[in-house]
Write an enzyme that holds these catalytic residues in place. Structure first.
Site, PDB file in Angstrom:
ATOM      1  N   LYS A 179       5.905  23.484  98.634  1.00  0.00           N
ATOM      2  CA  LYS A 179       5.204  24.644  99.201  1.00  0.00           C
ATOM      3  C   LYS A 179       4.832  24.433 100.663  1.00  0.00           C
ATOM      4  O   LYS A 179       4.507  25.391 101.364  1.00  0.00           O
ATOM      5  CB  LYS A 179       3.965  24.989  98.385  1.00  0.00           C
ATOM      6  CG  LYS A 179       2.838  23.997  98.411  1.00  0.00           C
ATOM      7  CD  LYS A 179       1.771  24.396  97.410  1.00  0.00           C
ATOM      8  CE  LYS A 179       0.634  23.386  97.351  1.00  0.00           C
ATOM      9  NZ  LYS A 179      -0.455  23.653  98.237  1.00  0.00           N
TER      10      LYS A 179
ATOM     11  N   ARG B 276      -3.587  33.290 100.195  1.00  0.00           N
ATOM     12  CA  ARG B 276      -3.122  33.898  98.941  1.00  0.00           C
ATOM     13  C   ARG B 276      -4.232  33.859  97.891  1.00  0.00           C
ATOM     14  O   ARG B 276      -4.563  34.889  97.273  1.00  0.00           O
ATOM     15  CB  ARG B 276      -1.886  33.146  98.446  1.00  0.00           C
ATOM     16  CG  ARG B 276      -1.469  33.452  97.016  1.00  0.00           C
ATOM     17  CD  ARG B 276      -0.333  32.524  96.580  1.00  0.00           C
ATOM     18  NE  ARG B 276      -0.714  31.118  96.669  1.00  0.00           N
ATOM     19  CZ  ARG B 276      -1.394  30.465  95.722  1.00  0.00           C
ATOM     20  NH1 ARG B 276      -1.767  31.094  94.622  1.00  0.00           N
ATOM     21  NH2 ARG B 276      -1.677  29.184  95.856  1.00  0.00           N
TER      22      ARG B 276
ATOM     23  N   ARG C 145     -11.196  17.032  99.786  1.00  0.00           N
ATOM     24  CA  ARG C 145     -11.677  18.287  99.215  1.00  0.00           C
ATOM     25  C   ARG C 145     -12.581  18.030  98.013  1.00  0.00           C
ATOM     26  O   ARG C 145     -13.620  18.677  97.849  1.00  0.00           O
ATOM     27  CB  ARG C 145     -10.491  19.170  98.820  1.00  0.00           C
ATOM     28  CG  ARG C 145      -9.631  19.572  99.999  1.00  0.00           C
ATOM     29  CD  ARG C 145      -8.464  20.452  99.579  1.00  0.00           C
ATOM     30  NE  ARG C 145      -7.480  20.546 100.649  1.00  0.00           N
ATOM     31  CZ  ARG C 145      -6.464  21.383 100.647  1.00  0.00           C
ATOM     32  NH1 ARG C 145      -6.278  22.203  99.637  1.00  0.00           N
ATOM     33  NH2 ARG C 145      -5.612  21.408 101.658  1.00  0.00           N
TER      34      ARG C 145
ATOM     35  N   CYS D 101       1.435  30.300 106.327  1.00  0.00           N
ATOM     36  CA  CYS D 101       0.001  30.275 106.039  1.00  0.00           C
ATOM     37  C   CYS D 101      -0.707  31.539 106.509  1.00  0.00           C
ATOM     38  O   CYS D 101      -1.847  31.788 106.145  1.00  0.00           O
ATOM     39  CB  CYS D 101      -0.639  29.055 106.709  1.00  0.00           C
ATOM     40  SG  CYS D 101      -0.201  27.515 105.910  1.00  0.00           S
TER      41      CYS D 101
END
Length: 325
Positions: free
Chosen positions: A97, A145, A169, A256
């Site tokens: 991706k 998205r 994260r 993006c």
């Protein structure tokens, strides 16, 4: 791209490589992916010396701005491509991706490996689902998205950018900066963090990004022998699925900067695909699905093109001004 599927294994064995260098980002997930490819190659070619060249990309260095503002996911691959060009590496391993939908001149997407779970994952220390989050809860995501779907379904939540590698994260979540974060399930599972997943989000409406969960291996076009050596690692079902997905994204200027989803499944010669384009505020969506018999990359791409044309006919260009025409 389909010619490598017919490569002769006997010829590959006769020309087995003596040494291969894999270029990879240095994040823990990227290194897992590179080590996975290394181990697969060692099984195919036991006498081959397979090494990993770890690198830090601009995408890893710029963490204070959204990817859509600083050049997109291509920032994660450029340094690796430079290593291929100057001979420091023979192949580069990417999360598919992150690979631009149009390959640069002189480079090939030489191999697509079997896909992990393609779904998005809900991760939270305090809540079991998105539906349980209270008004004003902060949800982190790196994807426009995902952001568009979350804004549409949960307008009472605060959706904020989340950058950094997977460990970074997770640390931000554990420090209490977010009540929940949305990540690709594949990365969590590959790193043995599946227990952190509260639930995996359904493909409808949380359709993944094109190529999510799959690994792609990039090589230089002028080295067809390397593509031939990689041929046994190709997974046909994944190759067909991501070929359709990437065609949709390619036609719609996928990057993006585009809240675009595309996910296909291929089984028993039949392919189903679902795709959407959304406005960043989540107020407008164009959704298209398709189904066809598929027995080649060309047929998979043809289905992807049909779905892309359906989205454009619905007005997707009005949602995303930067869509490629």
């Amino acid at each position: 791209m389909s010619d490598f599927l017919n490569s002769s294994s006997s010829v590959a064995a006769q020309l087995a490589p003596k040494r291969l260098v894999i270029a990879s980002r240095e994040s823990r997930l990227a290194m897992w992916q590179a080590e996975h490819v290394r181990d697969c190659l060692k099984k195919l070619y036991p006498a081959c010396d397979v090494q990993i060249l770890g690198m830090t990309t601009r995408g890893d260095q710029i963490l204070d701005r959204a990817l859509s503002k600083v050049g997109g996911k291509g920032l994660f691959v450029k340094e690796l491509e430079t290593a291929l060009e100057d001979g420091r590496a023979d192949l580069a391993v990417h999360s598919l991706k992150d690979v631009p939908m149009v390959m640069p001149e002189g480079f090939d997407l030489a191999c697509v490996m079997a896909r992990e779970d393609a779904r998005d994952a809900f991760v939270s220390n305090d809540y079991a689902s998105l539906e349980e989050l209270p008004k004003g809860a902060i949800v982190g995501t790196s994807s426009l998205r995902r952001e568009s779907v979350l804004r549409a379904k949960f307008p009472h939540l605060e959706i904020v950018p989340l950058r950094g590698n997977l460990d970074t994260r997770m640390s931000k979540l554990d420090r209490g900066e977010y009540q929940a974060i949305i990540l690709a399930a594949a990365g969590l599972k590959r790193l043995g963090l599946e227990s952190r997943i509260r639930n995996c989000l359904p493909f409808d409406p949380y359709t993944p990004a094109a190529g999510q969960g799959a690994l792609g291996i990039e090589t230089l076009s002028k080295h067809p022998n390397i593509k031939q050596w990689l041929a046994p690692l190709n997974d046909l079902a994944t190759l067909y699925a991501v070929s359709a997905e990437r065609m949709v994204s390619r036609q719609l200027g996928g990057s993006c900067e585009v809240p675009l989803a595309a996910y296909a499944q291929w089984k028993d010669q039949q392919m189903d695909i679902r795709s959407f384009v959304a406005s960043t505020d989540g107020k407008s969506f164009c959704l298209a699905t398709g189904n066809a018999k598929v027995n080649s990359v060309a047929e998979a791409e043809a289905l992807g093109l049909t779905v892309a044309q359906d989205l454009i006919a619905q007005g997707a260009e009005n949602l995303i001004p930067k869509i490629a025409k």
